[in-house]
Design a protein around this motif. Structure first.
Motif, PDB file in Angstrom:
ATOM      1  N   GLN A 246       0.827  -1.201   0.000  1.00 51.67           N
ATOM      2  CA  GLN A 246       0.000   0.000   0.000  1.00 51.67           C
ATOM      3  C   GLN A 246       0.862   1.252   0.000  1.00 51.67           C
ATOM      4  OE1 GLN A 246      -2.710  -0.248   3.328  1.00 51.67           O
ATOM      5  NE2 GLN A 246      -3.986  -1.748   2.300  1.00 51.67           N
ATOM      6  N   LYS A 247       0.390   2.249  -0.717  1.00 54.10           N
ATOM      7  CA  LYS A 247       1.009   3.570  -0.742  1.00 54.10           C
ATOM      8  C   LYS A 247      -0.086   4.604  -0.545  1.00 54.10           C
ATOM      9  CE  LYS A 247       5.376   2.889  -1.751  1.00 54.10           C
ATOM     10  NZ  LYS A 247       6.476   3.361  -0.957  1.00 54.10           N
ATOM     11  N   LYS A 248       0.299   5.742   0.023  1.00 52.26           N
ATOM     12  CA  LYS A 248      -0.654   6.824   0.243  1.00 52.26           C
ATOM     13  C   LYS A 248      -0.515   7.865  -0.860  1.00 52.26           C
ATOM     14  CE  LYS A 248      -0.614   6.223   5.217  1.00 52.26           C
ATOM     15  NZ  LYS A 248      -0.256   6.808   6.517  1.00 52.26           N
ATOM     16  N   LEU A 249      -1.648   8.263  -1.407  1.00 55.78           N
ATOM     17  CA  LEU A 249      -1.714   9.347  -2.374  1.00 55.78           C
ATOM     18  C   LEU A 249      -2.320  10.531  -1.636  1.00 55.78           C
ATOM     19  CD1 LEU A 249      -1.655  10.576  -5.235  1.00 55.78           C
ATOM     20  CD2 LEU A 249      -3.892   9.521  -5.606  1.00 55.78           C
ATOM     21  N   VAL A 250      -1.561  11.624  -1.508  1.00 52.07           N
ATOM     22  CA  VAL A 250      -2.022  12.800  -0.778  1.00 52.07           C
ATOM     23  C   VAL A 250      -2.475  13.855  -1.783  1.00 52.07           C
ATOM     24  CG1 VAL A 250      -1.404  14.595   0.881  1.00 52.07           C
ATOM     25  CG2 VAL A 250      -0.417  12.302   1.098  1.00 52.07           C
ATOM     26  N   ILE A 251      -3.719  14.276  -1.652  1.00 47.17           N
ATOM     27  CA  ILE A 251      -4.289  15.309  -2.512  1.00 47.17           C
ATOM     28  C   ILE A 251      -4.453  16.561  -1.664  1.00 47.17           C
ATOM     29  CG2 ILE A 251      -6.278  15.984  -3.893  1.00 47.17           C
ATOM     30  CD1 ILE A 251      -6.716  13.011  -4.443  1.00 47.17           C
ATOM     31  N   LYS A 252      -3.908  17.684  -2.156  1.00 47.02           N
ATOM     32  CA  LYS A 252      -3.980  18.940  -1.407  1.00 47.02           C
ATOM     33  C   LYS A 252      -4.656  20.002  -2.272  1.00 47.02           C
ATOM     34  CE  LYS A 252      -1.263  22.188   1.275  1.00 47.02           C
ATOM     35  NZ  LYS A 252       0.041  22.476   1.863  1.00 47.02           N
ATOM     36  N   ASN A 253      -5.564  20.740  -1.663  1.00 45.73           N
ATOM     37  CA  ASN A 253      -6.240  21.830  -2.348  1.00 45.73           C
ATOM     38  C   ASN A 253      -5.370  23.078  -2.273  1.00 45.73           C
ATOM     39  OD1 ASN A 253      -7.904  23.744  -3.427  1.00 45.73           O
ATOM     40  ND2 ASN A 253      -9.523  23.547  -1.911  1.00 45.73           N
ATOM     41  N   LEU A 254      -4.791  23.478  -3.410  1.00 45.19           N
ATOM     42  CA  LEU A 254      -3.959  24.679  -3.470  1.00 45.19           C
ATOM     43  C   LEU A 254      -4.739  25.912  -3.907  1.00 45.19           C
ATOM     44  CD1 LEU A 254      -0.765  23.131  -5.086  1.00 45.19           C
ATOM     45  CD2 LEU A 254      -1.227  23.539  -2.662  1.00 45.19           C
ATOM     46  N   ALA A 255      -6.010  25.712  -4.236  1.00 44.42           N
ATOM     47  CA  ALA A 255      -6.854  26.838  -4.666  1.00 44.42           C
ATOM     48  C   ALA A 255      -7.307  27.633  -3.444  1.00 44.42           C
ATOM     49  CB  ALA A 255      -8.063  26.313  -5.436  1.00 44.42           C
ATOM     50  N   ASN A 256      -7.843  28.815  -3.698  1.00 41.22           N
ATOM     51  CA  ASN A 256      -8.339  29.675  -2.614  1.00 41.22           C
ATOM     52  C   ASN A 256      -9.810  29.421  -2.317  1.00 41.22           C
ATOM     53  OD1 ASN A 256      -5.876  30.956  -2.241  1.00 41.22           O
ATOM     54  ND2 ASN A 256      -6.294  32.448  -3.853  1.00 41.22           N
ATOM     55  N   GLU A 257     -10.384  28.394  -2.880  1.00 43.58           N
ATOM     56  CA  GLU A 257     -11.803  28.090  -2.685  1.00 43.58           C
ATOM     57  C   GLU A 257     -11.983  26.602  -2.397  1.00 43.58           C
ATOM     58  OE1 GLU A 257     -12.751  27.818  -7.441  1.00 43.58           O
ATOM     59  OE2 GLU A 257     -12.626  29.770  -6.472  1.00 43.58           O
ATOM     60  N   VAL A 258     -13.112  26.263  -1.841  1.00 43.70           N
ATOM     61  CA  VAL A 258     -13.428  24.865  -1.546  1.00 43.70           C
ATOM     62  C   VAL A 258     -13.576  24.099  -2.857  1.00 43.70           C
ATOM     63  CG1 VAL A 258     -15.161  23.316  -0.540  1.00 43.70           C
ATOM     64  CG2 VAL A 258     -14.576  25.451   0.629  1.00 43.70           C
ATOM     65  N   GLN A 259     -12.983  22.913  -2.897  1.00 45.62           N
ATOM     66  CA  GLN A 259     -13.050  22.066  -4.090  1.00 45.62           C
ATOM     67  C   GLN A 259     -13.848  20.809  -3.763  1.00 45.62           C
ATOM     68  OE1 GLN A 259     -11.606  22.658  -7.178  1.00 45.62           O
ATOM     69  NE2 GLN A 259     -10.947  24.652  -6.435  1.00 45.62           N
ATOM     70  N   LYS A 260     -14.764  20.463  -4.649  1.00 38.05           N
ATOM     71  CA  LYS A 260     -15.489  19.202  -4.530  1.00 38.05           C
ATOM     72  C   LYS A 260     -14.857  18.240  -5.538  1.00 38.05           C
ATOM     73  CE  LYS A 260     -20.030  17.100  -4.562  1.00 38.05           C
ATOM     74  NZ  LYS A 260     -21.468  17.274  -4.795  1.00 38.05           N
ATOM     75  N   LEU A 261     -14.396  17.099  -5.047  1.00 38.58           N
ATOM     76  CA  LEU A 261     -13.682  16.141  -5.896  1.00 38.58           C
ATOM     77  C   LEU A 261     -14.283  14.749  -5.810  1.00 38.58           C
ATOM     78  CD1 LEU A 261     -11.191  17.823  -4.074  1.00 38.58           C
ATOM     79  CD2 LEU A 261     -10.089  17.073  -6.139  1.00 38.58           C
ATOM     80  N   HIS A 262     -14.053  13.984  -6.829  1.00 39.10           N
ATOM     81  CA  HIS A 262     -14.271  12.547  -6.790  1.00 39.10           C
ATOM     82  C   HIS A 262     -13.279  11.916  -7.758  1.00 39.10           C
ATOM     83  CE1 HIS A 262     -16.904  13.626 -10.194  1.00 39.10           C
ATOM     84  NE2 HIS A 262     -16.777  12.385 -10.601  1.00 39.10           N
ATOM     85  N   TYR A 263     -13.131  10.606  -7.698  1.00 36.94           N
ATOM     86  CA  TYR A 263     -12.126   9.947  -8.521  1.00 36.94           C
ATOM     87  C   TYR A 263     -12.659   8.661  -9.121  1.00 36.94           C
ATOM     88  CZ  TYR A 263     -11.348   7.169  -4.277  1.00 36.94           C
ATOM     89  OH  TYR A 263     -11.515   6.375  -3.185  1.00 36.94           O
ATOM     90  N   ARG A 264     -11.994   8.241 -10.178  1.00 30.50           N
ATOM     91  CA  ARG A 264     -12.315   6.966 -10.827  1.00 30.50           C
ATOM     92  C   ARG A 264     -11.257   5.953 -10.408  1.00 30.50           C
ATOM     93  NH1 ARG A 264     -12.772   7.695 -16.809  1.00 30.50           N
ATOM     94  NH2 ARG A 264     -14.774   8.539 -16.196  1.00 30.50           N
ATOM     95  N   LEU A 265     -11.712   4.766 -10.050  1.00 33.77           N
ATOM     96  CA  LEU A 265     -10.803   3.708  -9.614  1.00 33.77           C
ATOM     97  C   LEU A 265      -9.867   3.287 -10.739  1.00 33.77           C
ATOM     98  CD1 LEU A 265     -13.368   1.462  -7.713  1.00 33.77           C
ATOM     99  CD2 LEU A 265     -11.656   2.962  -6.701  1.00 33.77           C
ATOM    100  N   PRO A 266      -8.679   2.765 -10.397  1.00 29.79           N
ATOM    101  CA  PRO A 266      -7.800   2.214 -11.432  1.00 29.79           C
ATOM    102  C   PRO A 266      -8.526   1.111 -12.199  1.00 29.79           C
ATOM    103  CG  PRO A 266      -6.657   2.354  -9.326  1.00 29.79           C
ATOM    104  CD  PRO A 266      -8.102   2.660  -9.059  1.00 29.79           C
ATOM    105  N   GLU A 267      -8.185   0.967 -13.476  1.00 28.29           N
ATOM    106  CA  GLU A 267      -8.895   0.004 -14.325  1.00 28.29           C
ATOM    107  C   GLU A 267      -8.409  -1.433 -14.162  1.00 28.29           C
ATOM    108  OE1 GLU A 267      -8.868   1.391 -18.353  1.00 28.29           O
ATOM    109  OE2 GLU A 267     -10.128   3.120 -17.881  1.00 28.29           O
TER     110      GLU A 267
END
Length: 125
Positions: free
Chosen positions: A8-29
């Motif tokens: 296992q590895k950790k993927l860290v996602i950071k919001n660098l924008a000045n506003e709230v971000q709504k995100l979602h992701y697609r699983l690896p294929e």
């Protein structure tokens, strides 16, 4: 990584924008990489979210896939790779000894580099 194990590895996602971000992701294929169920999440400015990516190899070979992250402004692909450690020796393409008499000896120093991930020995005969 050995075949049959889980890593296992950790993927860290950071919001660098000045506003709230709504995100979602697609699983690896591929079936070799997996993650938790992709529920949408929000990140305030400067906040981070850790996603765990699991890897389950069945052979000792390289694997590649990607995770697609979606935002209101578009999407991006994050490549995920598992490589097999190897040795890679780098030597000069040619070594010029210049002119030298027949049946005489000379020496020349040159650099041999290991560009790979594993230790490597070198012997010239």
């Amino acid at each position: 990584c050995e075949p049959g194990g889980e890593y296992q590895k950790k993927l860290v996602i950071k919001n660098l924008a000045n506003e709230v971000q709504k995100l979602h992701y697609r699983l690896p294929e591929t079936k070799f990489f997996s993650m938790g169920f992709p529920e949408p999440f929000k990140l305030s400015s400067g906040m981070t979210k850790v996603l765990v990516v699991a890897f389950r190899p069945i052979k000792k070979e390289p694997y590649e896939d990607s995770i697609e992250i979606f935002t209101a402004k578009g999407s991006m692909f994050i490549p995920i790779k598992a490589t097999v450690p190897s040795t890679e020796l780098a030597v000069p393409a040619h070594i010029d000894f210049g002119f030298w008499p027949v049946n005489e000896s000379t020496t020349k120093t040159f650099v041999v580099r290991n560009l790979g991930e594993l230790p490597a020995g070198f012997q010239w005969e």
